[in-house]
Write a protein that holds these residues in place. Sequence first.
Motif, PDB file in Angstrom:
ATOM      1  N   VAL A 125       0.840  -1.205   0.000  1.00 37.82           N
ATOM      2  CA  VAL A 125       0.000   0.000   0.000  1.00 37.82           C
ATOM      3  C   VAL A 125       0.872   1.251   0.000  1.00 37.82           C
ATOM      4  N   ARG A 126       1.970   1.235   0.741  1.00 38.47           N
ATOM      5  CA  ARG A 126       2.890   2.382   0.739  1.00 38.47           C
ATOM      6  C   ARG A 126       3.439   2.622  -0.667  1.00 38.47           C
ATOM      7  N   PHE A 127       3.913   1.542  -1.289  1.00 39.59           N
ATOM      8  CA  PHE A 127       4.485   1.654  -2.631  1.00 39.59           C
ATOM      9  C   PHE A 127       3.424   2.133  -3.622  1.00 39.59           C
ATOM     10  N   ALA A 128       2.230   1.545  -3.542  1.00 36.80           N
ATOM     11  CA  ALA A 128       1.140   1.916  -4.449  1.00 36.80           C
ATOM     12  C   ALA A 128       0.732   3.370  -4.266  1.00 36.80           C
ATOM     13  N   SER A 129       0.733   3.858  -3.027  1.00 42.76           N
ATOM     14  CA  SER A 129       0.308   5.237  -2.781  1.00 42.76           C
ATOM     15  C   SER A 129       1.242   6.241  -3.461  1.00 42.76           C
ATOM     16  N   VAL A 130       2.519   5.935  -3.508  1.00 40.15           N
ATOM     17  CA  VAL A 130       3.474   6.815  -4.183  1.00 40.15           C
ATOM     18  C   VAL A 130       3.430   6.574  -5.685  1.00 40.15           C
ATOM     19  N   TYR A 131       3.454   5.316  -6.078  1.00 45.22           N
ATOM     20  CA  TYR A 131       3.511   4.967  -7.496  1.00 45.22           C
ATOM     21  C   TYR A 131       2.260   5.424  -8.241  1.00 45.22           C
ATOM     22  N   ARG A 132       1.095   5.192  -7.642  1.00 47.53           N
ATOM     23  CA  ARG A 132      -0.159   5.562  -8.309  1.00 47.53           C
ATOM     24  C   ARG A 132      -0.600   6.985  -7.975  1.00 47.53           C
ATOM     25  N   GLU A 133       0.187   7.674  -7.177  1.00 42.41           N
ATOM     26  CA  GLU A 133      -0.051   9.087  -6.842  1.00 42.41           C
ATOM     27  C   GLU A 133      -1.462   9.303  -6.299  1.00 42.41           C
ATOM     28  N   PHE A 134      -1.758   8.619  -5.205  1.00 40.50           N
ATOM     29  CA  PHE A 134      -3.077   8.781  -4.584  1.00 40.50           C
ATOM     30  C   PHE A 134      -3.304  10.254  -4.279  1.00 40.50           C
ATOM     31  N   LYS A 135      -4.458  10.771  -4.694  1.00 38.06           N
ATOM     32  CA  LYS A 135      -4.756  12.204  -4.525  1.00 38.06           C
ATOM     33  C   LYS A 135      -5.503  12.494  -3.229  1.00 38.06           C
ATOM     34  N   ASP A 136      -6.230  11.494  -2.743  1.00 36.67           N
ATOM     35  CA  ASP A 136      -7.010  11.727  -1.527  1.00 36.67           C
ATOM     36  C   ASP A 136      -7.209  10.410  -0.780  1.00 36.67           C
ATOM     37  N   VAL A 137      -7.892  10.503   0.351  1.00 38.98           N
ATOM     38  CA  VAL A 137      -8.110   9.341   1.205  1.00 38.98           C
ATOM     39  C   VAL A 137      -8.992   8.306   0.506  1.00 38.98           C
ATOM     40  N   ASN A 138      -9.947   8.754  -0.303  1.00 43.49           N
ATOM     41  CA  ASN A 138     -10.847   7.822  -0.990  1.00 43.49           C
ATOM     42  C   ASN A 138     -10.080   6.902  -1.932  1.00 43.49           C
ATOM     43  N   THR A 139      -9.114   7.435  -2.655  1.00 45.58           N
ATOM     44  CA  THR A 139      -8.288   6.625  -3.555  1.00 45.58           C
ATOM     45  C   THR A 139      -7.515   5.595  -2.738  1.00 45.58           C
ATOM     46  N   PHE A 140      -7.009   6.033  -1.606  1.00 44.91           N
ATOM     47  CA  PHE A 140      -6.279   5.159  -0.696  1.00 44.91           C
ATOM     48  C   PHE A 140      -7.196   4.030  -0.205  1.00 44.91           C
ATOM     49  N   MET A 141      -8.403   4.389   0.180  1.00 46.46           N
ATOM     50  CA  MET A 141      -9.371   3.405   0.688  1.00 46.46           C
ATOM     51  C   MET A 141      -9.780   2.415  -0.402  1.00 46.46           C
ATOM     52  N   ASP A 142      -9.917   2.893  -1.632  1.00 46.15           N
ATOM     53  CA  ASP A 142     -10.257   1.997  -2.746  1.00 46.15           C
ATOM     54  C   ASP A 142      -9.180   0.922  -2.915  1.00 46.15           C
ATOM     55  N   GLU A 143      -7.941   1.316  -2.802  1.00 45.38           N
ATOM     56  CA  GLU A 143      -6.839   0.358  -2.946  1.00 45.38           C
ATOM     57  C   GLU A 143      -6.844  -0.631  -1.791  1.00 45.38           C
ATOM     58  N   LEU A 144      -7.127  -0.156  -0.589  1.00 48.10           N
ATOM     59  CA  LEU A 144      -7.208  -1.050   0.570  1.00 48.10           C
ATOM     60  C   LEU A 144      -8.345  -2.058   0.416  1.00 48.10           C
ATOM     61  N   LYS A 145      -9.478  -1.604  -0.115  1.00 47.55           N
ATOM     62  CA  LYS A 145     -10.600  -2.523  -0.325  1.00 47.55           C
ATOM     63  C   LYS A 145     -10.232  -3.629  -1.316  1.00 47.55           C
ATOM     64  N   LYS A 146      -9.540  -3.253  -2.393  1.00 47.46           N
ATOM     65  CA  LYS A 146      -9.086  -4.254  -3.383  1.00 47.46           C
ATOM     66  C   LYS A 146      -8.175  -5.276  -2.714  1.00 47.46           C
ATOM     67  N   LEU A 147      -7.320  -4.789  -1.844  1.00 49.02           N
ATOM     68  CA  LEU A 147      -6.365  -5.664  -1.166  1.00 49.02           C
ATOM     69  C   LEU A 147      -7.078  -6.636  -0.216  1.00 49.02           C
TER      70      LEU A 147
END
Length: 149
Positions: A125-147
């Motif tokens: 998730v750390r790597f994805a947040s930088v690599y995919r350039e999460f813009k907000d908390v919702n994008t972050f949460m979407d990735e966590l849900k997928k995981l």
Amino acid sequence: MKCPFCSHENTRVIDSRPTEDDNSIRRRRVCDECGKRFTTYEKIETIPLIIIKKDDNREVYDRSKVEGGLFRACHKRPVSARQVTMLVDEVENEIFSREEKEISSRTIGELLMNKLKDLDAVAYVRFASVYREFKDVNTFMDELKKLLE
């Protein structure tokens, strides 16, 4: 091979063995002049790989950048340096086996994330947040849900 101690040109190989990752050969050598021993590594020379960045700029592949990003993602996680090195080796084997001269940074990032997901979810998730350039908390949460699925 020149001796690193006395620069004499005649040295002999006294022992050869593959490295743990089987990507190179470790050779123990002895200098015929001064008698000192030293180690060399023989590795296959690969075609220089060009990375196509997100902004369409191109640069030569640099393993240390990939490792640096992974080490930052794995900071204070139960992931050893050896595991990171092995992960990068696996991804390099995949990209070099494609025998392409250019590859997008997106492709490399996706390969790294897929392997990192199996290694450590938090680092992923750390790597994805930088690599995919999460813009907000919702994008972050979407990735966590997928995981979590």
